[in-house]
Write a protein that holds these residues in place. Structure first.
Motif, PDB file in Angstrom:
ATOM      1  N   LEU A  86       0.648  -1.071   0.091  1.00  0.00           N
ATOM      2  CA  LEU A  86      -0.216   0.420  -0.178  1.00  0.00           C
ATOM      3  C   LEU A  86       1.360   1.692   0.273  1.00  0.00           C
ATOM      4  CD1 LEU A  86      -2.287  -0.878   3.430  1.00  0.00           C
ATOM      5  CD2 LEU A  86      -3.210  -1.328   0.087  1.00  0.00           C
ATOM      6  N   ILE A  87       0.206   2.432  -0.552  1.00  0.00           N
ATOM      7  CA  ILE A  87       0.862   3.634  -0.470  1.00  0.00           C
ATOM      8  C   ILE A  87      -0.262   4.256  -0.418  1.00  0.00           C
ATOM      9  CG2 ILE A  87       3.035   2.962  -1.953  1.00  0.00           C
ATOM     10  CD1 ILE A  87       2.011   4.445  -4.143  1.00  0.00           C
ATOM     11  N   HIS A  88      -0.014   6.337   0.079  1.00  0.00           N
ATOM     12  CA  HIS A  88      -0.558   6.569  -0.611  1.00  0.00           C
ATOM     13  C   HIS A  88      -1.168   7.095  -2.020  1.00  0.00           C
ATOM     14  CE1 HIS A  88      -2.857  10.829   0.209  1.00  0.00           C
ATOM     15  NE2 HIS A  88      -2.574  11.481  -1.219  1.00  0.00           N
ATOM     16  N   VAL A  89      -2.742   6.875  -2.471  1.00  0.00           N
ATOM     17  CA  VAL A  89      -3.467   7.264  -3.130  1.00  0.00           C
ATOM     18  C   VAL A  89      -4.297   8.966  -3.568  1.00  0.00           C
ATOM     19  CG1 VAL A  89      -5.399   6.633  -4.802  1.00  0.00           C
ATOM     20  CG2 VAL A  89      -3.985   4.868  -3.548  1.00  0.00           C
ATOM     21  N   PRO A  90      -3.752   9.499  -4.239  1.00  0.00           N
ATOM     22  CA  PRO A  90      -3.746  10.292  -4.695  1.00  0.00           C
ATOM     23  C   PRO A  90      -5.489  10.950  -5.296  1.00  0.00           C
ATOM     24  CG  PRO A  90      -2.306  10.012  -6.526  1.00  0.00           C
ATOM     25  CD  PRO A  90      -2.174   9.066  -5.615  1.00  0.00           C
ATOM     26  N   ALA A  91      -6.734  11.770  -5.021  1.00  0.00           N
ATOM     27  CA  ALA A  91      -7.151  12.030  -5.281  1.00  0.00           C
ATOM     28  C   ALA A  91      -7.672  11.761  -7.338  1.00  0.00           C
ATOM     29  CB  ALA A  91      -7.934  13.435  -5.733  1.00  0.00           C
ATOM     30  N   ASN A  92      -8.339  11.045  -8.202  1.00  0.00           N
ATOM     31  CA  ASN A  92      -8.881  11.506  -9.059  1.00  0.00           C
ATOM     32  C   ASN A  92      -9.991  12.031  -9.609  1.00  0.00           C
ATOM     33  OD1 ASN A  92      -8.750  10.323 -12.060  1.00  0.00           O
ATOM     34  ND2 ASN A  92      -8.374   8.767 -11.686  1.00  0.00           N
ATOM     35  N   PRO A  93      -9.939  13.404  -9.465  1.00  0.00           N
ATOM     36  CA  PRO A  93     -10.795  13.660 -10.236  1.00  0.00           C
ATOM     37  C   PRO A  93     -11.593  13.755 -11.298  1.00  0.00           C
ATOM     38  CG  PRO A  93      -8.892  15.041  -9.315  1.00  0.00           C
ATOM     39  CD  PRO A  93      -8.208  13.767  -9.707  1.00  0.00           C
ATOM     40  N   SER A  94     -11.196  13.224 -12.401  1.00  0.00           N
ATOM     41  CA  SER A  94     -11.660  12.657 -13.558  1.00  0.00           C
ATOM     42  C   SER A  94     -12.746  11.395 -13.201  1.00  0.00           C
ATOM     43  CB  SER A  94     -10.874  12.298 -14.343  1.00  0.00           C
ATOM     44  OG  SER A  94      -9.717  11.380 -14.730  1.00  0.00           O
ATOM     45  N   LEU A  95     -12.361  10.567 -12.127  1.00  0.00           N
ATOM     46  CA  LEU A  95     -12.309   9.580 -11.990  1.00  0.00           C
ATOM     47  C   LEU A  95     -13.959   9.501 -11.097  1.00  0.00           C
ATOM     48  CD1 LEU A  95     -12.912   6.400 -11.765  1.00  0.00           C
ATOM     49  CD2 LEU A  95     -11.431   6.308 -10.244  1.00  0.00           C
ATOM     50  N   ARG A  96     -13.268  11.008 -10.307  1.00  0.00           N
ATOM     51  CA  ARG A  96     -14.646  11.359  -9.744  1.00  0.00           C
ATOM     52  C   ARG A  96     -15.821  11.450 -10.139  1.00  0.00           C
ATOM     53  NH1 ARG A  96     -12.298  13.742  -3.504  1.00  0.00           N
ATOM     54  NH2 ARG A  96     -10.448  11.883  -3.247  1.00  0.00           N
ATOM     55  N   GLU A  97     -15.732  12.288 -11.418  1.00  0.00           N
ATOM     56  CA  GLU A  97     -16.648  12.599 -11.830  1.00  0.00           C
ATOM     57  C   GLU A  97     -17.896  12.092 -12.731  1.00  0.00           C
ATOM     58  OE1 GLU A  97     -19.058  15.905 -13.486  1.00  0.00           O
ATOM     59  OE2 GLU A  97     -17.268  16.905 -12.091  1.00  0.00           O
ATOM     60  N   MET A  98     -16.695  11.709 -13.170  1.00  0.00           N
ATOM     61  CA  MET A  98     -16.860   9.778 -13.945  1.00  0.00           C
ATOM     62  C   MET A  98     -18.342   9.875 -13.274  1.00  0.00           C
ATOM     63  SD  MET A  98     -15.457   6.850 -16.266  1.00  0.00           S
ATOM     64  CE  MET A  98     -14.365   6.148 -14.518  1.00  0.00           C
ATOM     65  N   LEU A  99     -17.750   8.977 -11.998  1.00  0.00           N
ATOM     66  CA  LEU A  99     -18.428   7.969 -10.743  1.00  0.00           C
ATOM     67  C   LEU A  99     -19.764   9.314  -9.370  1.00  0.00           C
ATOM     68  CD1 LEU A  99     -15.965   5.494  -9.235  1.00  0.00           C
ATOM     69  CD2 LEU A  99     -17.259   5.312 -11.244  1.00  0.00           C
ATOM     70  N   LYS A 100     -19.556  10.743  -9.942  1.00  0.00           N
ATOM     71  CA  LYS A 100     -20.273  10.999  -9.266  1.00  0.00           C
ATOM     72  C   LYS A 100     -21.733  10.697  -9.558  1.00  0.00           C
ATOM     73  CE  LYS A 100     -21.208  15.264 -11.832  1.00  0.00           C
ATOM     74  NZ  LYS A 100     -21.320  16.812 -12.294  1.00  0.00           N
ATOM     75  N   ASP A 101     -22.534  10.297 -10.767  1.00  0.00           N
ATOM     76  CA  ASP A 101     -23.891  10.263 -10.462  1.00  0.00           C
ATOM     77  C   ASP A 101     -24.278   8.445 -10.304  1.00  0.00           C
ATOM     78  OD1 ASP A 101     -24.865  12.854 -10.802  1.00  0.00           O
ATOM     79  OD2 ASP A 101     -24.157  12.938 -12.872  1.00  0.00           O
ATOM     80  N   LYS A 102     -23.635   8.102  -9.943  1.00  0.00           N
ATOM     81  CA  LYS A 102     -24.159   6.579  -9.772  1.00  0.00           C
ATOM     82  C   LYS A 102     -24.662   6.008  -8.738  1.00  0.00           C
ATOM     83  CE  LYS A 102     -20.980   4.596 -13.616  1.00  0.00           C
ATOM     84  NZ  LYS A 102     -22.251   4.000 -14.043  1.00  0.00           N
ATOM     85  N   SER A 103     -25.455   5.078  -8.441  1.00  0.00           N
ATOM     86  CA  SER A 103     -26.043   4.878  -7.015  1.00  0.00           C
ATOM     87  C   SER A 103     -24.979   3.962  -6.106  1.00  0.00           C
ATOM     88  CB  SER A 103     -27.367   4.388  -6.788  1.00  0.00           C
ATOM     89  OG  SER A 103     -26.965   3.124  -7.299  1.00  0.00           O
ATOM     90  N   LEU A 104     -25.395   4.055  -4.449  1.00  0.00           N
ATOM     91  CA  LEU A 104     -24.507   2.817  -3.993  1.00  0.00           C
ATOM     92  C   LEU A 104     -24.780   1.871  -3.936  1.00  0.00           C
ATOM     93  CD1 LEU A 104     -22.277   2.560  -1.668  1.00  0.00           C
ATOM     94  CD2 LEU A 104     -24.742   2.701  -0.130  1.00  0.00           C
ATOM     95  N   ALA A 105     -25.529   1.134  -5.288  1.00  0.00           N
ATOM     96  CA  ALA A 105     -25.329  -0.122  -5.134  1.00  0.00           C
ATOM     97  C   ALA A 105     -24.362  -0.302  -7.067  1.00  0.00           C
ATOM     98  CB  ALA A 105     -26.941  -0.762  -6.021  1.00  0.00           C
ATOM     99  N   GLU A 106     -24.588   0.958  -7.524  1.00  0.00           N
ATOM    100  CA  GLU A 106     -24.107   0.626  -8.689  1.00  0.00           C
ATOM    101  C   GLU A 106     -22.382   0.683  -8.291  1.00  0.00           C
ATOM    102  OE1 GLU A 106     -26.808   2.711 -12.090  1.00  0.00           O
ATOM    103  OE2 GLU A 106     -25.485   4.201 -10.368  1.00  0.00           O
ATOM    104  N   LEU A 107     -22.030   1.155  -7.554  1.00  0.00           N
ATOM    105  CA  LEU A 107     -20.375   1.634  -6.998  1.00  0.00           C
ATOM    106  C   LEU A 107     -20.133   0.474  -6.444  1.00  0.00           C
ATOM    107  CD1 LEU A 107     -20.635   5.020  -5.980  1.00  0.00           C
ATOM    108  CD2 LEU A 107     -19.622   4.530  -7.491  1.00  0.00           C
ATOM    109  N   GLU A 108     -20.985  -0.132  -5.957  1.00  0.00           N
ATOM    110  CA  GLU A 108     -21.191  -1.214  -5.228  1.00  0.00           C
ATOM    111  C   GLU A 108     -20.594  -2.983  -6.234  1.00  0.00           C
ATOM    112  OE1 GLU A 108     -23.708  -1.807  -1.721  1.00  0.00           O
ATOM    113  OE2 GLU A 108     -22.341  -1.455  -0.973  1.00  0.00           O
ATOM    114  N   GLU A 109     -21.464  -2.772  -6.864  1.00  0.00           N
ATOM    115  CA  GLU A 109     -21.015  -3.943  -8.110  1.00  0.00           C
ATOM    116  C   GLU A 109     -20.044  -3.710  -8.945  1.00  0.00           C
ATOM    117  OE1 GLU A 109     -22.074  -6.866 -10.790  1.00  0.00           O
ATOM    118  OE2 GLU A 109     -22.634  -6.225  -9.007  1.00  0.00           O
ATOM    119  N   ILE A 110     -18.703  -2.517  -9.285  1.00  0.00           N
ATOM    120  CA  ILE A 110     -18.299  -1.682 -10.000  1.00  0.00           C
ATOM    121  C   ILE A 110     -17.054  -2.129  -8.784  1.00  0.00           C
ATOM    122  CG2 ILE A 110     -16.483   0.262 -10.785  1.00  0.00           C
ATOM    123  CD1 ILE A 110     -19.302   1.533 -11.545  1.00  0.00           C
TER     124      ILE A 110
END
Length: 307
Positions: free
Chosen positions: A120-144
């Protein structure tokens, strides 16, 4: 008391199984100290909501030393990378002092990150990934999240923000296979505290009622009054999620109690699913009945350490 084949005792189990009190009695009996493996008990002044019962550490009038409790301020987002670093720092110190490290907690990902010695190392924020995921439901995120290798703790992703961060971490590790980390060897004796499902459910509900009477709502109000944002408290999930929603007027008291009670039961079930998964991944967990006499369970673990 030291056995050559083991250098760590890990006590695991679902919430309300009594694992902390057992770990404290065991640590006292073998000359050990407790290292907390709980993702939320690291925060100061978040006591009732995280189930931080200091009385559990009191054995025969003496407080058993503990580590990784109350080490961060509320609002901070502690993570598995920091936990692994903090754990091994304490682990090496206790080893040098010839003291048994007794890891105790219900956050499966934290426990397994130590036992598997994940890189493990420090993982920086990924703004583009966050933008892509922001409208997904919790169930959809857990599936990913379920498509990744076992690394992040699915028991800890009960809010959208936590699930997005989990995917962010997993994505980073998928694309950085060159990570190299040097960690001490661990030879753990893993002990699970198994509590009957009906007894666990009754204890969870009873404990929730007691903590509410003891001031859990006032605890959350106090944190909000410090300037911690509702979103930051909701991020921590479970008690802090539902109590905050109640305090800011999103749900009634009865809705808060019923939804939280159900969520804690579901959380305990997910914890047990995680630990059973650890067994499938090759770990041996020695399960002890939570209802059997505490002294008897301590003696059983002592005998396992001497084998």
């Amino acid at each position: 008391m030291k056995a050559a084949s083991y250098n760590l005792v890990a006590i695991v189990g679902p919430t309300a199984s009594g694992k902390t009190a057992f770990a404290a009695h065991l640590a006292k009996a073998i000359g050990g100290e407790i290292i907390s493996g709980d993702s939320r008990q690291v925060y100061r002044r978040m006591d009732l909501g995280t189930g931080k019962d200091y009385d559990d550490y009191l054995v025969d009038g003496c407080t058993v030393p503990s580590h990784l409790l109350d080490i961060r301020e509320p609002g901070y987002k502690y993570n598995v990378y920091e936990f692994q670093n903090d754990f091994f720092e304490v682990f090496k110190k206790l080893q040098a002092q010839n003291v048994w490290p007794v890891l105790c907690g219900g956050t499966g990902m934290y426990i397994e990150a130590v036992l598997q010695r994940f890189k493990l190392i420090h993982v920086p924020a990924n703004p583009s990934l966050r933008e892509m995921l922001k409208d997904k439901s919790l169930a959809e995120l857990e599936e990913i999240l379920s498509t990744f290798r076992i690394l992040h703790n699915s028991t800890d992703t009960d809010t959208v923000k936590r699930a997005i961060r989990a995917i962010e971490i997993e994505t980073y590790y998928q694309t950085h296979p060159e990570i190299e980390v040097e960690l001490p060897e661990v030879n753990p004796l893993i002990v699970g505290i198994n509590i009957d499902r009906d007894a666990r459910r009754a204890k969870i509900t009873r404990r929730l009622e007691q903590r509410l009477k003891s001031g859990m709502i006032e605890e959350v109000k106090s944190l909000l009054s410090e300037g911690i944002s509702p979103d930051d408290l909701i991020y921590y999930g479970l008690e802090y999620k539902y109590l905050t929603q109640h305090i800011i007027g999103q749900i009634s008291y009865d809705e808060m109690f019923n939804q939280l009670n159900i969520a804690i039961h579901q959380f305990a079930k997910r914890q047990m699913t995680w630990f059973r998964g650890m067994e499938r991944r090759g770990f041996t967990i020695h399960w002890l009945n939570a209802e059997s006499p505490l002294e008897e369970r301590v003696e059983m673990v002592k005998s396992l350490l001497l084998k």
